[in-house]
Write a protein that holds these residues in place. Sequence first.
Motif, short mmCIF file in Angstrom:
data_model
loop_
_atom_site.label_atom_id
_atom_site.label_comp_id
_atom_site.label_asym_id
_atom_site.label_seq_id
_atom_site.Cartn_x
_atom_site.Cartn_y
_atom_site.Cartn_z
N UNK A 209 81.95 30.07 41.47
CA UNK A 209 81.49 31.64 41.93
C UNK A 209 80.34 32.04 42.08
N UNK A 210 79.04 31.30 41.16
CA UNK A 210 77.94 31.52 41.21
C UNK A 210 77.44 31.06 41.52
N UNK A 211 78.69 29.90 41.98
CA UNK A 211 77.67 29.66 44.02
C UNK A 211 77.57 30.17 45.26
N UNK A 212 78.80 30.52 45.18
CA UNK A 212 79.19 31.68 46.07
C UNK A 212 78.42 32.64 46.15
N UNK A 213 78.51 33.44 45.10
CA UNK A 213 77.39 34.41 44.67
C UNK A 213 75.79 34.41 44.79
N UNK A 214 75.09 33.54 44.59
CA UNK A 214 73.77 33.71 44.37
C UNK A 214 74.02 31.58 44.97
N UNK A 215 73.50 31.56 46.01
CA UNK A 215 73.80 30.03 46.85
C UNK A 215 72.23 29.50 46.26
N UNK A 216 71.23 30.71 46.35
CA UNK A 216 69.54 29.87 46.52
C UNK A 216 69.79 29.61 45.12
N UNK A 217 70.51 29.92 43.80
CA UNK A 217 70.04 29.40 42.30
C UNK A 217 71.07 28.52 42.37
N UNK A 218 71.84 27.67 43.45
CA UNK A 218 72.94 26.93 43.04
C UNK A 218 72.28 25.79 43.49
N UNK A 219 73.12 25.26 43.96
CA UNK A 219 73.12 23.04 44.95
C UNK A 219 71.51 22.81 43.96
N UNK A 220 70.79 22.02 45.01
CA UNK A 220 69.66 21.40 44.68
C UNK A 220 68.41 22.56 43.69
N UNK A 221 68.73 23.42 43.65
CA UNK A 221 67.37 24.75 42.55
C UNK A 221 68.04 24.28 41.49
N UNK A 222 69.37 24.30 41.23
CA UNK A 222 69.58 23.93 39.37
C UNK A 222 69.82 22.69 39.45
N UNK A 223 69.12 22.44 38.11
CA UNK A 223 68.97 21.20 37.41
C UNK A 223 70.27 20.51 36.53
#
Length: 70
Positions: free
Chosen positions: A9-23
């Motif tokens: 859900x976090x990835x869906x709502x906040x894609x700019x904070x997820x993925x490669x930006x989330x260590x």
Amino acid sequence: MTHNEVYKWFELYFPLYAGENAAAWFPNGKNSIRVRQTNGAEFIFTYGGKDDWRFETVKSFIKDMKGGKG
């Protein structure tokens, strides 16, 4: 809900904070995760449903806890 589901859900709502930006991310209690960004910033995401969620700094989360100090 599992913590993996909360992160989805976090990835869906906040894609700019997820993925490669989330260590990294960690469980933070029921329906809640702590997300560490690659720049060192940390946030708490709590998901209770599509109309019931919070994305906040760790300091804000602690301040709102009963008896918390931040």
